[in-house]
Design an enzyme around this catalytic site. Structure first.
Site, short mmCIF file in Angstrom:
data_model
loop_
_atom_site.label_atom_id
_atom_site.label_comp_id
_atom_site.label_asym_id
_atom_site.label_seq_id
_atom_site.Cartn_x
_atom_site.Cartn_y
_atom_site.Cartn_z
N LYS A 1 6.41 -4.37 -4.13
CA LYS A 1 7.83 -4.01 -4.07
C LYS A 1 8.41 -4.27 -2.69
O LYS A 1 9.52 -4.75 -2.56
CB LYS A 1 8.00 -2.54 -4.46
CG LYS A 1 9.46 -2.07 -4.48
CD LYS A 1 10.25 -2.78 -5.56
CE LYS A 1 11.71 -2.46 -5.54
NZ LYS A 1 12.50 -3.46 -6.29
N ARG B 1 4.53 0.23 -6.16
CA ARG B 1 4.52 -0.61 -4.96
C ARG B 1 3.53 -1.76 -5.07
O ARG B 1 3.57 -2.68 -4.27
CB ARG B 1 4.15 0.25 -3.74
CG ARG B 1 5.20 1.28 -3.40
CD ARG B 1 4.67 2.26 -2.38
NE ARG B 1 4.47 1.65 -1.08
CZ ARG B 1 5.28 1.77 -0.06
NH1 ARG B 1 6.37 2.48 -0.18
NH2 ARG B 1 5.02 1.21 1.08
N HIS C 1 19.97 -37.03 -9.41
CA HIS C 1 19.30 -37.51 -8.19
C HIS C 1 17.79 -37.25 -8.25
O HIS C 1 17.11 -37.27 -7.23
CB HIS C 1 19.91 -36.83 -6.96
CG HIS C 1 21.36 -37.15 -6.80
ND1 HIS C 1 21.80 -38.39 -6.38
CD2 HIS C 1 22.47 -36.42 -7.06
CE1 HIS C 1 23.13 -38.40 -6.36
NE2 HIS C 1 23.56 -37.22 -6.78
N GLU D 1 18.88 -16.75 -8.88
CA GLU D 1 18.37 -15.40 -9.08
C GLU D 1 17.76 -15.26 -10.48
O GLU D 1 16.70 -14.64 -10.65
CB GLU D 1 19.49 -14.38 -8.83
CG GLU D 1 19.15 -12.94 -9.15
CD GLU D 1 17.94 -12.37 -8.40
OE1 GLU D 1 17.43 -13.01 -7.48
OE2 GLU D 1 17.50 -11.28 -8.78
N LYS E 1 13.82 -14.25 -11.35
CA LYS E 1 13.46 -13.13 -12.24
C LYS E 1 12.46 -13.59 -13.28
O LYS E 1 11.49 -12.91 -13.56
CB LYS E 1 14.69 -12.56 -12.97
CG LYS E 1 15.65 -11.71 -12.19
CD LYS E 1 15.15 -10.34 -11.83
CE LYS E 1 14.40 -10.35 -10.53
NZ LYS E 1 15.16 -10.29 -9.31
N TRP F 1 -3.22 -2.60 -1.28
CA TRP F 1 -2.89 -3.97 -1.70
C TRP F 1 -3.52 -4.88 -0.67
O TRP F 1 -3.10 -4.88 0.50
CB TRP F 1 -1.37 -4.13 -1.74
CG TRP F 1 -0.89 -5.39 -2.37
CD1 TRP F 1 -0.93 -5.71 -3.69
CD2 TRP F 1 -0.28 -6.50 -1.71
NE1 TRP F 1 -0.37 -6.94 -3.89
CE2 TRP F 1 0.03 -7.46 -2.70
CE3 TRP F 1 0.03 -6.79 -0.38
CZ2 TRP F 1 0.64 -8.67 -2.40
CZ3 TRP F 1 0.64 -7.99 -0.09
CH2 TRP F 1 0.93 -8.92 -1.09
N GLU G 1 8.93 -14.27 -11.72
CA GLU G 1 8.26 -13.06 -11.24
C GLU G 1 7.54 -12.31 -12.34
O GLU G 1 6.44 -11.83 -12.14
CB GLU G 1 9.30 -12.08 -10.69
CG GLU G 1 9.75 -12.32 -9.30
CD GLU G 1 10.61 -11.15 -8.80
OE1 GLU G 1 11.74 -11.01 -9.29
OE2 GLU G 1 10.14 -10.39 -7.96
N ASN H 1 -1.20 1.91 6.20
CA ASN H 1 -0.33 0.83 5.68
C ASN H 1 0.03 -0.05 6.86
O ASN H 1 0.38 0.46 7.92
CB ASN H 1 0.98 1.40 5.11
CG ASN H 1 0.80 1.98 3.74
OD1 ASN H 1 -0.30 2.02 3.21
ND2 ASN H 1 1.90 2.45 3.16
N GLY H 2 0.01 -1.37 6.65
CA GLY H 2 0.39 -2.29 7.73
C GLY H 2 -0.77 -3.20 8.09
O GLY H 2 -1.72 -3.36 7.31
N CYS I 1 0.82 -1.21 0.00
CA CYS I 1 0.00 0.00 0.00
C CYS I 1 0.86 1.26 0.00
O CYS I 1 1.99 1.25 0.45
CB CYS I 1 -0.86 0.02 1.25
SG CYS I 1 -1.74 -1.51 1.53
C1 AGP Z 1 12.98 -9.34 -6.15
O1 AGP Z 1 12.88 -9.31 -7.52
C2 AGP Z 1 11.74 -9.55 -5.46
N1 AGP Z 1 10.75 -8.62 -5.83
C3 AGP Z 1 11.78 -9.92 -3.99
O2 AGP Z 1 12.24 -11.24 -3.95
C4 AGP Z 1 12.63 -9.07 -3.01
O3 AGP Z 1 13.98 -9.21 -3.30
C5 AGP Z 1 12.32 -9.50 -1.57
O4 AGP Z 1 10.97 -9.26 -1.29
C6 AGP Z 1 13.19 -8.81 -0.55
O5 AGP Z 1 13.00 -7.43 -0.55
P1 AGP Z 1 14.00 -6.47 0.21
O6 AGP Z 1 15.33 -6.60 -0.44
O7 AGP Z 1 13.40 -5.10 0.05
O8 AGP Z 1 14.04 -6.92 1.63
#
Ligand code: AGP
Length: 609
Positions: free
Chosen positions: A604, A27, A505, A482, A486, A74, A489, A100-101, A2
């Site tokens: 985000k 966000r 395995h 990683e 990507k 959100w 996501e 927010n929260g 949010c």
């Molecule tokens: C990364 O592409 C992601 N959106 C997600 O995994 C992110 O890295 C994770 O939520 C951690 O966020 P932070 O680094 O702000 O703690």
């Protein structure tokens, strides 16, 4: 997650709120709304879906007024619809709140308020707040601040709040507990926001609220106090990044812009910390502290966790001290063996990730020294850690992290070098070679971007796959994880990562004719082993995309497509190979026409558990 914007001043509040909410779109959200004080009453407009729906509604029925609050939601409690979106108001419409929260004791508060005759109109946890403020407002004879104070002390959970009241047309109250909130300072106007980019077009002077603080804001004054009412003096923080830095700069998506920004971002992380012929500097830590620790634990989530996997190898190889790495969400419940001889490194781009923060708090309670590696100045992890190292990557807007990852890698390499120089466990000549290559990291990354066109072409061939597999060994395995994240996501293609040696395995059962396998083989010492693993999948008909830096060591029959990665030292190869994987996932998602910067179901910064 949010987003919050608030305004009090002399201009049209609705316009400023909409503008701010637009900057917070990255966000992630599913509905949006604003409330504006028109001088007499609070007027509200809320819509589900994109901000455009709210804008259209406001074009039809404009809201006039110079004080207001806005929110992008959100969903956590209650479906993503207009009824559940913020602002929420008290039954009599006197109090409006954006939040927010999460309010953890909302059920209990809700039951209590219902018994007192309050009627709820949403399924949210937030709605208890305006009702409770209204309740205390009546008890406190119309004292707005007292009513807010009484309310927030009854709330359990995390909350950033912006609140307005019908009887106080020129006042905005902001509250922060475990969820970020800042105040922007203007001339005859002031702002509130959950994130700096929301108000960057209006001001660069901000006050960072700390946990358990309340600010009463008018157009000419801001007064901050803690929940007990003790006044607080806060220095003004000058934001150094430009509004442009938070915009797309001609790129089609923030993600692509941020991929290309990496050479500059990496240089920003290195600046002032790595000077050849001098010991490496690592902010927030002194050599004495390091000498007293016997192990390191890294905690992080998502991409930051993947950076930590590389960090573990670098620290163990150079500083020769045992390092464990845990997902923060696991660490916090695993009864970790953390004590006063442990250094805990919390990595978080946003500095607000709930699990990382909780893990760090746990580590501190167990006596550990903590250090935060973060990109956001003034973020909660940065303020709660014993020491902080900022990556200075500039704002990362795309939900999919790119420059945050590479700058976290650089931070961890610097840490490993700093520790190795402090402890003297590795010959200085060896460290000097790494230092001088690390100083070239921006250039190495730029060379990796040269393959962009080729990767774009390749993405067209593979974008309609249902599954893909990533393979690697050692550091290449960490980078593969990683790359796979990507892809998932932003393109929603199922992908998994396996260590080359694990294939036989079990996972090899998944390989059939034309299965796409992205194999990474940049570590010279493991090249032969990887080649055998690649052959195992080639034999079963896989379509292999190979990332390698020295193809002379690989036979042609071991791949269908080759992406060359710039040569560098084995320890630094993640900085060279990740660029291709970031670009590949970007172009695959682009071919599929997805909303790259705002992938479905993701936010985000994950400030709830
Ligand atoms: C990364 O592409 C992601 N959106 C997600 O995994 C992110 O890295 C994770 O939520 C951690 O966020 P932070 O680094 O702000 O703690």
């Amino acid at each position: 997650m949010c987003g919050i914007v608030g305004y009090v001043g002399e201009k049209s509040a609705a316009k400023i709120l909409l503008n701010g909410l637009e900057k917070l779109e990255y966000r992630g959200y599913d509905s949006a709304g604003i409330t504006v004080h028109n001088g007499k009453n609070l007027c509200i407009c809320k819509k589900s879906g994109r901000l455009k729906n709210l804008e259209d509604a406001l074009l039809e029925t404009p809201l006039d007024g110079k004080t207001g609050i806005g929110h992008t939601r959100w969903a956590t409690h209650g479906a993503p619809n207009a009824k559940n979106s913020h602002p929420h108001t008290s039954m009599n419409g006197k109090i409006a709140v954006v939040h927010n929260g999460i309010i953890e004791n909302y059920d209990e508060l809700r039951m209590d308020l219902i018994q007192k005759g309050y009627i709820f109109s949403s399924e949210t946890d937030t709605e208890v707040i305006p009702h409770l403020i209204n309740h205390h407002y009546r008890l406190n004879g119309g004292n707005f601040l007292c009513a807010v104070k009484a309310t927030v002390t009854a709330l359990v959970g995390s909350f950033a709040l912006a609140i307005i009241c019908e009887d106080h047309p020129e006042t905005l109250i902001a509250v922060r507990k475990d969820s970020p909130l800042i105040i922007g300072l203007g001339c005859n106007e002031n702002f509130v926001a959950s994130d700096i980019p929301a108000i960057l077009s209006e001001t660069k002077e901000v006050l960072l609220l700390d946990d358990k603080e309340i600010a009463v804001i008018t157009k000419t004054n801001v007064s901050i106090s803690d929940f007990e009412g003790n006044p607080i003096n806060r220095d003004v923080h000058h934001v150094t990044f430009t509004e442009n830095a938070a915009q797309k700069d001609g790129y089609e998506h923030f993600m692509l812009k941020e991929i290309h920004e990496q050479p500059r971002a990496i240089a920003g992380t290195l600046r002032g910390r790595l000077n050849l012929c001098e010991p490496v500097k690592f902010d927030g830590l002194d050599g004495e502290t390091l000498k007293n620790i016997n192990k390191i634990q890294i905690i992080a989530c998502g991409t930051a966790y993947h950076a930590g996997l590389v960090g573990k190898v670098a620290i163990e190889r150079l500083a020769k001290i045992p390092v464990t790495i845990d997902l923060a969400s696991e660490y916090r419940y695993n009864q970790p063996l953390t004590d006063n001889k442990t250094l805990v490194i919390a990595i978080s781009q946003s500095g607000e990730t709930a699990d990382t923060l909780a893990g760090m708090r746990l580590a501190r309670s167990l006596g550990a020294k903590t250090i935060a590696i973060t990109n956001v100045v003034g973020s909660t992890v940065s303020r709660e850690a014993d020491g902080v190292f900022y990556t200075y990557a500039g704002p990362e807007i795309s939900v999919a992290s790119t420059k945050a990852y590479t700058t976290q890698l650089v931070a961890l390499y610097l840490f490993a070098l700093f520790m190795a120089e402090t402890l003297g466990n590795t010959p200085q000549e060896e460290l000097d070679i790494i230092k001088s290559e690390l100083a070239n990291a921006p250039e190495i990354f730029s060379r990796a971007l040269v393959s962009e066109e080729k990767i774009e072409d390749l993405s067209k061939k593979i974008c309609n796959e249902r599954d893909m597999y990533y393979l690697g060994r050692g550091l290449d395995y960490a980078v593969a994880m990683e790359g796979s994240l990507k892809l998932k996501e932003i393109s929603y293609i199922h992908s998994e990562t396996y260590a080359g040696g694990e294939l036989k395995h079990g996972p090899i059962a998944l390989i059939e004719e034309n299965t796409v396998v992205i194999a990474i083989s940049c570590d010279d010492s493991l090249c032969g082993k990887m080649e055998s693993n690649i052959k195992e999948v080639v034999t079963r008909g896989a379509f292999v995309v190979l990332l390698a830096n020295d193809t002379t060591k690989l036979s042609h029959s071991s791949y269908n497509e080759l992406i060359s990665v710039p040569e560098t030292l084995p320890l630094l190869t993640p900085l060279a190979s990740i660029a291709a994987l970031q670009l590949l996932s970007y172009y695959v998602a682009k071919n599929l026409g997805y909303d790259i910067d705002k992938p479905r179901n993701l936010a985000k910064s994950v400030t709830v558990e």
